[in-house]
Motif scaffolding. Structure first.
Motif, PDB file in Angstrom:
ATOM      1  N   LEU A 307       0.838  -1.193   0.000  1.00 25.65           N
ATOM      2  CA  LEU A 307       0.000   0.000   0.000  1.00 25.65           C
ATOM      3  C   LEU A 307       0.871   1.240   0.000  1.00 25.65           C
ATOM      4  O   LEU A 307       1.927   1.283   0.638  1.00 25.65           O
ATOM      5  CB  LEU A 307      -0.932   0.023   1.210  1.00 25.65           C
ATOM      6  N   SER A 308       0.421   2.251  -0.722  1.00 27.80           N
ATOM      7  CA  SER A 308       1.105   3.530  -0.773  1.00 27.80           C
ATOM      8  C   SER A 308       0.084   4.645  -0.600  1.00 27.80           C
ATOM      9  O   SER A 308      -0.931   4.669  -1.304  1.00 27.80           O
ATOM     10  CB  SER A 308       1.837   3.690  -2.105  1.00 27.80           C
ATOM     11  N   MET A 309       0.341   5.528   0.334  1.00 30.94           N
ATOM     12  CA  MET A 309      -0.564   6.653   0.618  1.00 30.94           C
ATOM     13  C   MET A 309      -1.994   6.163   0.842  1.00 30.94           C
ATOM     14  O   MET A 309      -2.959   6.756   0.373  1.00 30.94           O
ATOM     15  CB  MET A 309      -0.513   7.688  -0.501  1.00 30.94           C
ATOM     16  N   GLY A 310      -2.117   5.043   1.547  1.00 35.39           N
ATOM     17  CA  GLY A 310      -3.426   4.562   1.969  1.00 35.39           C
ATOM     18  C   GLY A 310      -4.173   3.713   0.971  1.00 35.39           C
ATOM     19  O   GLY A 310      -5.318   3.333   1.239  1.00 35.39           O
ATOM     20  N   LYS A 311      -3.563   3.384  -0.167  1.00 34.46           N
ATOM     21  CA  LYS A 311      -4.232   2.575  -1.186  1.00 34.46           C
ATOM     22  C   LYS A 311      -3.306   1.466  -1.660  1.00 34.46           C
ATOM     23  O   LYS A 311      -2.083   1.634  -1.685  1.00 34.46           O
ATOM     24  CB  LYS A 311      -4.622   3.437  -2.395  1.00 34.46           C
ATOM     25  N   LEU A 312      -3.891   0.336  -2.088  1.00 36.38           N
ATOM     26  CA  LEU A 312      -3.085  -0.723  -2.667  1.00 36.38           C
ATOM     27  C   LEU A 312      -2.485  -0.231  -3.975  1.00 36.38           C
ATOM     28  O   LEU A 312      -3.193   0.275  -4.848  1.00 36.38           O
ATOM     29  CB  LEU A 312      -3.930  -1.978  -2.912  1.00 36.38           C
ATOM     30  N   HIS A 313      -1.172  -0.371  -4.118  1.00 37.45           N
ATOM     31  CA  HIS A 313      -0.465   0.096  -5.304  1.00 37.45           C
ATOM     32  C   HIS A 313      -0.803  -0.791  -6.501  1.00 37.45           C
ATOM     33  O   HIS A 313      -0.960  -2.000  -6.361  1.00 37.45           O
ATOM     34  CB  HIS A 313       1.039   0.074  -5.044  1.00 37.45           C
ATOM     35  N   HIS A 314      -0.886  -0.187  -7.682  1.00 33.18           N
ATOM     36  CA  HIS A 314      -1.272  -0.945  -8.871  1.00 33.18           C
ATOM     37  C   HIS A 314      -0.174  -1.883  -9.336  1.00 33.18           C
ATOM     38  O   HIS A 314      -0.429  -2.842 -10.071  1.00 33.18           O
ATOM     39  CB  HIS A 314      -1.664   0.006 -10.006  1.00 33.18           C
ATOM     40  N   ALA A 315       1.062  -1.631  -8.919  1.00 29.45           N
ATOM     41  CA  ALA A 315       2.182  -2.517  -9.265  1.00 29.45           C
ATOM     42  C   ALA A 315       3.050  -2.657  -8.020  1.00 29.45           C
ATOM     43  O   ALA A 315       2.666  -3.336  -7.074  1.00 29.45           O
ATOM     44  CB  ALA A 315       2.960  -1.947 -10.451  1.00 29.45           C
ATOM     45  N   MET A 316       4.214  -2.002  -8.018  1.00 29.72           N
ATOM     46  CA  MET A 316       5.057  -1.984  -6.827  1.00 29.72           C
ATOM     47  C   MET A 316       5.928  -0.742  -6.839  1.00 29.72           C
ATOM     48  O   MET A 316       6.533  -0.401  -7.866  1.00 29.72           O
ATOM     49  CB  MET A 316       5.952  -3.229  -6.759  1.00 29.72           C
ATOM     50  N   PHE A 349       9.334 -11.391  -7.927  1.00 33.87           N
ATOM     51  CA  PHE A 349       8.071 -11.418  -7.182  1.00 33.87           C
ATOM     52  C   PHE A 349       6.889 -11.010  -8.059  1.00 33.87           C
ATOM     53  O   PHE A 349       7.036 -10.273  -9.039  1.00 33.87           O
ATOM     54  CB  PHE A 349       8.145 -10.534  -5.928  1.00 33.87           C
ATOM     55  N   GLY A 350       5.724 -11.512  -7.694  1.00 33.04           N
ATOM     56  CA  GLY A 350       4.493 -11.167  -8.385  1.00 33.04           C
ATOM     57  C   GLY A 350       3.777 -10.036  -7.673  1.00 33.04           C
ATOM     58  O   GLY A 350       3.630 -10.053  -6.445  1.00 33.04           O
ATOM     59  N   HIS A 351       3.346  -9.030  -8.420  1.00 29.15           N
ATOM     60  CA  HIS A 351       2.584  -7.898  -7.877  1.00 29.15           C
ATOM     61  C   HIS A 351       1.287  -7.777  -8.678  1.00 29.15           C
ATOM     62  O   HIS A 351       1.054  -8.560  -9.621  1.00 29.15           O
ATOM     63  CB  HIS A 351       3.415  -6.614  -7.917  1.00 29.15           C
ATOM     64  N   PRO A 352       0.398  -6.857  -8.361  1.00 28.28           N
ATOM     65  CA  PRO A 352      -0.899  -6.810  -9.046  1.00 28.28           C
ATOM     66  C   PRO A 352      -0.825  -6.677 -10.565  1.00 28.28           C
ATOM     67  O   PRO A 352      -1.710  -7.176 -11.270  1.00 28.28           O
ATOM     68  CB  PRO A 352      -1.584  -5.592  -8.416  1.00 28.28           C
TER      69      PRO A 352
END
Length: 395
Positions: A307-316, A349-352
């Motif tokens: 999470l970044s700035m309170g939201k799940l990041h779209h990637a990393m 690693f796998g991200h969104p």
């Protein structure tokens, strides 16, 4: 004398750039109004207005921001005052709905664009730029007081932006920029601030669970996905549309910040939104990325969501990728555990949005871990250049 509301706008030279999976407004600090060349309230107000914050509508319609943590960013560059460095790089993360600019950390993604911008602005000595080949740009990251090396491709004396390097989370290919983060442990203390590879974190109203707290790239708290009720393959909509979940993550982040010594009380977390980051990890498993790309269990070493700035990041986030690589290189951390344990110098690693390979070198001496460097590839390009305009009466 106060300015009237119909005063002409201030014109400031600026460049809008993508770096990695982020984009932001880049300034040569010498081009800012004289009052904004100094640290202080006027500079913050100027950058807030450039981005279009605070925006209660959460759209950034009246500014350059993109209403996400990845696109509400500003960068200030100057000729470096440090020996053996080319450029000083200062990063400001602009809050979307609050009148706040967070200067507490770096943006690893936009770091990928710093070298190119520095070259275009004449901040790198001409004799250090080859006609063809790689220009090594020595960056002093002022937020965290660390050295970063950017290997910028050059063709016919100009920064090469076009290429065939593909980065999950970015739609189109571009030229590859290799970034080395030297001594990436964050400048605010030891790499593992508690002295432990795993701590027990008690979060009132949420629970008590294992956590790896690391200062590398950016202060980050890692938890197991399963310990907080997730599988590890979540995409943005799975979390960002759940206000209760976002509040739980913010609560975890606040207590982790206290545990890391970044703040003295959880009430201070609201004024430090950029750091630390909160991320959850899980062993490798097949999933479908946000683009529809099939990610096989054999394609990755582990899955990570942050999470970044309170939201799940779209990637990393790039800096969080440094934290992932460094933690993965240390046997006994939650990240290393999720990747299958053992010694490793790189992790995929796998991200969104897909996958990312990052490398790190970590050593243990007298019971203390340190990292010599972390390496990743990014890409960058200029999206627009010219002048950004700001209503002076609103500063």
């Amino acid at each position: 004398m106060s300015l009237s509301s119909d005063s002409p706008q201030i014109r400031i030279p600026a460049t809008y750039m993508r770096g990695g999976t982020s984009k932001g407004v880049f300034f040569n600090i010498k081009d800012l109004p004289s009052k904004a060349q100094q640290v202080g309230e006027y500079r913050d107000k100027l950058l807030l207005r450039v981005i279009g914050s605070p925006d209660p509508y959460g759209k950034h319609t009246d500014g350059m921001g993109g209403a996400t943590s990845s696109t509400s960013k500003t960068v200030l560059l100057d000729k470096s005052a440090q020996a053996d460095h080319d450029v000083d790089y200062l990063f400001g993360q602009v809050a979307i709905d609050k009148p706040f600019v967070d200067w507490s950390g770096n943006c690893g993604n936009l770091t990928g664009a710093v070298g190119a911008f520095a070259i275009s602005q004449g901040l790198v000595d001409a004799e250090r730029i080859p006609e063809n080949g790689i220009c090594t740009v020595r960056i002093w990251q002022k937020n965290i007081e660390k050295t970063i090396i950017a290997q910028v491709p050059i063709k016919d004396g100009q920064v090469q932006e076009c290429g065939d390097f593909e980065l999950d989370g970015v739609t189109f290919p571009a030229a590859e920029v290799v970034i080395e983060f030297l001594d990436p442990a964050d400048g605010e203390g030891a790499m593992f601030p508690t002295g432990n590879l795993i701590d027990r974190l008690e979060v009132p109203g949420v629970g008590t669970f294992d956590v790896t707290l690391i200062n590398a790239g950016i202060p980050t708290a890692f938890v197991r996905a399963s310990d907080i009720g997730y599988g590890g393959s979540e995409l943005q909509d799975d979390i960002n549309n759940d206000e209760a979940a976002l509040q739980r993550f913010e609560t975890i982040r606040a207590y982790a910040a206290v545990k890391m010594g970044l703040i003295s009380d959880v009430s201070e977390a609201a004024a430090r939104q950029h750091t630390p980051k909160i991320a959850f990890v899980a062993p490798p498993e097949a999933y479908v990325a946000s683009s529809g790309k099939q990610i096989g269990a054999g394609d990755i070493d582990l899955r990570v969501r942050a999470l970044s700035m309170g939201k799940l990041h779209h990637a990393m986030m790039g800096t969080a990728s440094v934290a992932i690589a460094t933690a993965a290189a240390v046997p006994g951390t939650l990240v290393n555990e999720a990747a299958g344990g053992g010694e490793r110098r790189e992790v995929n690693f796998g991200h969104p949005s897909g996958t990312l390979k990052v490398g790190a070198e970590a050593i243990e001496k007298d019971g203390q871990w340190s990292a010599s460097k972390a390496i990743m590839s990014r890409s960058a390009r200029v999206l627009m250049e010219g002048w950004v305009r700001v209503p002076p009466a609103q500063l």
